[in-house]
Design a protein around this motif. Structure first.
Motif, short mmCIF file in Angstrom:
data_model
loop_
_atom_site.label_atom_id
_atom_site.label_comp_id
_atom_site.label_asym_id
_atom_site.label_seq_id
_atom_site.Cartn_x
_atom_site.Cartn_y
_atom_site.Cartn_z
N UNK A 207 -9.14 5.54 -0.17
CA UNK A 207 -9.08 4.28 0.58
C UNK A 207 -8.70 3.16 -0.39
N UNK A 208 -8.25 2.06 0.18
CA UNK A 208 -7.73 0.97 -0.66
C UNK A 208 -8.79 0.38 -1.61
N UNK A 209 -10.01 0.12 -1.13
CA UNK A 209 -11.00 -0.44 -2.07
C UNK A 209 -11.26 0.48 -3.27
N UNK A 210 -11.22 1.78 -3.03
CA UNK A 210 -11.44 2.70 -4.15
C UNK A 210 -10.21 2.71 -5.08
N UNK B 121 -4.60 5.29 1.44
CA UNK B 121 -3.45 5.08 0.59
C UNK B 121 -3.44 6.20 -0.47
N UNK B 122 -2.58 6.06 -1.46
CA UNK B 122 -2.58 7.07 -2.52
C UNK B 122 -2.27 6.42 -3.86
N UNK B 123 -2.67 7.11 -4.91
CA UNK B 123 -2.35 6.70 -6.27
C UNK B 123 -1.73 7.89 -6.97
N UNK B 124 -0.69 7.67 -7.72
CA UNK B 124 -0.18 8.77 -8.55
C UNK B 124 -1.00 8.81 -9.83
N UNK B 125 -1.30 10.03 -10.27
CA UNK B 125 -2.10 10.16 -11.49
C UNK B 125 -1.40 9.46 -12.66
N UNK B 126 -0.08 9.54 -12.66
CA UNK B 126 0.66 8.94 -13.78
C UNK B 126 0.69 7.40 -13.70
N UNK B 127 0.49 6.86 -12.50
CA UNK B 127 0.37 5.41 -12.41
C UNK B 127 -0.96 4.95 -13.02
N UNK B 128 -1.97 5.79 -12.86
CA UNK B 128 -3.27 5.45 -13.46
C UNK B 128 -3.21 5.63 -14.97
N UNK B 129 -2.62 6.73 -15.38
CA UNK B 129 -2.57 7.07 -16.81
C UNK B 129 -1.12 7.37 -17.20
N UNK C 126 0.85 -1.21 0.00
CA UNK C 126 0.00 0.00 0.00
C UNK C 126 0.88 1.25 0.00
N UNK C 127 0.67 2.13 -0.98
CA UNK C 127 1.43 3.37 -1.07
C UNK C 127 1.00 4.31 0.06
N UNK C 128 1.92 4.98 0.75
CA UNK C 128 1.48 5.90 1.82
C UNK C 128 0.75 7.10 1.21
N UNK C 129 -0.07 7.76 2.01
CA UNK C 129 -0.77 8.94 1.48
C UNK C 129 0.21 10.04 1.08
N UNK C 130 -0.19 10.86 0.13
CA UNK C 130 0.60 12.03 -0.27
C UNK C 130 0.28 13.14 0.74
N UNK C 131 1.27 13.89 1.23
CA UNK C 131 0.92 14.95 2.19
C UNK C 131 -0.08 15.93 1.57
N UNK C 132 -1.20 16.16 2.25
CA UNK C 132 -2.18 17.10 1.69
C UNK C 132 -1.67 18.53 1.79
#
Ligand code: SF4
Ligand code: SF4
Lengths: 476, 205
Positions: free
Chosen positions: A440-443, A33-41, A1-7
């Motif tokens: 969250x992870x499920x999302x 958790x977090x997702x990088x936009x570039x990992x998605x696209x 699980x990627x840690x959250x990005x600091x808001x």
């Protein structure tokens, strides 16, 4: 699980609660958790920021872009107004935009010998907002001598004759020999401008008087509104002053570079293409979310908090295709809101409901200064903290916002309540995280799964349609 | 119905009498004494919008919570419903259409205020609360309704409250529509939607 990005940290402002009262950020809670936009696209462009080059890289990009702009008409004895807008200061903490503004001033001065260069920073509905940014980013010192000021739509007007009649600008925006239009390509209110003439919009909005802004939002209709901006920009008055435009080029994953041009419509076409392609991709992906809790956690009014370049107001309409101009009324625009009758239902049957995927909204931290009661009235909303609720009660634009909401004391309580009541574990956080999304992870699992198909659909089906509707050649 | 909770208060130590606050106040609640160089707020007329506080260059105005909040609003008088609806539709609004997003004022309330004698935007604001939230977006509906009622309102002398009526969707010249149709401006299609809204059935019992 990627840690959250600091808001983005809370910011001291008269429009929000004191930062000390923001005791917990939603991204700090367990299970986020977090997702990088570039990992998605992966097809999203590489960015300068976030990145190791930081703000100096934006400075260099601004100088390089401005090197290609002809400034010969600006003479040493002339006056120049650099026109800015509040929105730029919400991108990656505001420093990159402030640095671009400083670079514009320095380059004009160095190239032309002109010393009387002022900053006129327009606003939305929070009339002191850009004054706060001017001080925060040292723009008052950089422009010097009282030359950096905030301007508001109720300030003295200047009438502007256009091909559709008299419209009104803010006098102080135009009280110079030349104007420089300093903006950005982040799409933000796509529900209003529909990615039609996005680059021109501030001429009908943050540089405009209330007469003009009211025309945009009440007189013209949901898809013709932004013509107001074009009419003003094309007027002989504005054309006689327009020197050039300089924009932060944005993508949902950050700052791509700086684009400057004397031809605003050429720049506009580039922005239309990138806006549809990059942001349209992210919005289409968000439209795939079947159910979630939204958490607002960003120093901005309720509608403008953002996640990977998508603002909450757009997610509230993500059940429809905001870029498709065949759709007259997205689920949220002011025209749509106006067309809800006294029974609290739309006056026309085809008006779409607000995104039914949003099961609940947890308002952890967001500002006043934008009429937001429509959201709390139609989306179950929990506000964190009495102080925040009281701030909204005192706001003339939000006198009924809390009437429709539940108020809980802590972030933990509010999120636990939302999860229990809605039964969903999918959480989407709008906290301005640089370069990605906290969720969250499920999302996260759902978005990762859907992104490739969204990419295909945008490239093959949606993007060609969106570009055709706007008169942009489909082939780049 | 609008609840007025806040009141503008001028700090005489800081006020320089520049007159900006009285030029922006949407309900004409402020008068500046030019000899004394001092602005004064008439508490009964102040709707708490905070336009003055937001523009005072000296930071001389503070918004305070009123000890006694009060409600303002205009009811459609018995027997007036038809006239009110007709006025709204003549101005091309559905009577139930929101014309002020901050205060929730609908077209019929603004129209009723006009029929009951409010003949300027400032007077409509004072009675209904419209334009006392953001103070930005709802000016044109008032001017359209006044026009449709045959009332020629003049902007307050020397004020910045408002300057003039502007174009509506129905006034855009055909040549303009033709020229920009390919660029994503859906003028006629928007008119069609706006007209269907105007003529939609009422939701009020
Ligand atoms: S704007 Fe401020 S300084 Fe000017 S008259 Fe009003 S209270 Fe006084
Ligand atoms: S109505 Fe608004 S501008 Fe007028 S005195 Fe009251 S707060 Fe100030």
């Amino acid at each position: 699980m990627r840690p959250p990005i600091p808001p983005i940290p809370p910011r001291k402002s008269q429009y929000g609660i004191d930062p000390s009262l923001v005791r917990r950020r939603v991204a700090e809670l367990p299970g986020i958790t977090s997702l990088l936009a570039k990992d998605l696209f992966p097809e999203l462009p590489d960015v300068l920021m976030p990145g190791p080059g930081g703000v100096p890289a934006v400075r260099r990009a601004a100088e390089a872009a401005l090197a290609g702009v002809d400034m010969a008409r600006i003479q040493p004895g002339h006056t120049v107004n650099v026109l800015a807008s509040h929105h730029g200061f919400t991108l990656l903490g505001g420093e990159p935009y402030a640095e671009m503004l400083k670079a514009i001033k320095d380059v004009i001065q160095a190239r032309t010998g002109c010393k009387n260069i002022r900053l006129r920073a327009g606003v939305g509905l929070r009339f002191r907002e850009t004054e706060e940014y001017i001080r925060r980013h040292g723009l008052d010192r950089h422009f010097g001598d009282g030359k950096a000021i905030g301007i508001a739509p109720i300030d003295q007007a200047i009438p502007i004759e256009t091909e559709i009649g008299t419209l009104y600008g803010i006098k102080k925006a135009y009280d110079a020999d030349w104007i420089v239009h300093a903006h950005n390509s982040d799409v933000r209110e796509v529900h209003f401008h529909r990615q039609v003439d996005r680059a021109v919009k501030p001429f009908g909005m943050s540089y405009a008087r209330i007469e003009t802004r009211s025309t945009y939002h009440q007189n013209l209709g949901p898809r013709a509104a932004n013509f107001i901006a074009r009419a003003i920009f094309d007027s002989p008055f504005v054309q006689g002053k327009f020197a050039f435009a300089c924009f932060l080029a944005m993508s949902p994953n950050g700052i791509v570079g700086v684009d400057a041009d004397r031809d605003l419509y050429a720049l506009n076409d580039r922005i239309t293409r990138s806006g549809c392609s990059l942001y349209g991709r992210m919005m289409t992906l968000f439209g795939e979310i079947d159910e979630c809790i939204v958490a607002l956690d960003f120093p901005c009014p309720v509608v403008y908090v953002f996640s990977a370049g998508v603002i909450y107001a757009n997610f509230a309409g993500a059940n429809t295709d905001l870029y498709d101009l065949e759709l007259p009324l997205p689920a949220y625009t002011w025209y749509t809101e106006a067309f809800y009758g006294k029974a609290g239902r739309p006056l026309l049957p085809e008006i779409p409901s607000l995104n039914p995927a949003i099961k609940m909204c947890v308002h952890n931290y967001a500002w006043t200064g934008y009429p937001s009661a429509f959201f709390s009235e139609h989306i179950p909303t929990v506000i964190v903290g009495r102080e925040q609720a009281e701030l909204f009660d005192r706001d003339a634009q939000n006198s009924t916002y809390t009437r429709h909401a539940r108020i809980l004391d802590t972030t933990e309580e509010a999120m636990a309540y939302a999860c229990r009541v809605t039964g969903t574990a999918k959480i989407l956080i709008f906290d301005g995280a640089f370069g990605g999304i906290n969720l969250s992870e499920p999302l996260a699992e759902l978005l990762v799964k859907r992104a490739p198909e969204v990419s295909r659909r945008v490239d093959e089906e949606l993007l060609p349609k969106w570009l055709r509707q706007r008169g942009i050649p489909v082939a780049a | 119905m609008r609840t007025i909770r806040m009141l503008a208060v001028v700090d005489p130590e800081l006020c320089t009498g520049c007159t900006i606050c009285d030029r922006v106040c949407p309900t004409l609640a402020i008068v500046t004494d030019r000899k004394a160089h001092l602005a004064a707020v008439e508490a009964d007329r102040c709707s708490g919008c905070p336009a003055c506080e937001q523009r005072c260059p000296e930071g001389a105005i503070h918004m305070v919570v009123r000890e006694k909040p009060f409600d303002i609003g205009v009811q459609v008088l018995p027997g007036d419903r038809e006239r009110v609806d007709a006025l709204c539709r003549a101005a091309r609004f559905h009577p139930e259409q929101l014309v002020c997003y901050c205060t929730g004022t609908r077209a019929d309330e603004a129209a009723a205020a006009i029929l009951q004698g409010a003949h300027t935007p400032e007077e409509i604001s004072l009675r209904t609360g419209i334009r006392t939230g953001c103070t930005v977006e709802c000016l044109q509906p008032m001017l359209r309704l006044l026009d449709a009622a045959g009332v020629r309102a003049e902007p307050p002398k020397g004020g910045w409250q408002w300057y003039g009526r502007t174009v509506t969707a129905w006034d855009i010249p055909e040549s303009v529509k033709r020229r920009y149709a390919e660029r994503g401006f859906y003028f006629d299609e928007d008119i069609e939607i706006l007209e269907r809204v105007v003529n939609a059935p009422s939701q009020e019992k």
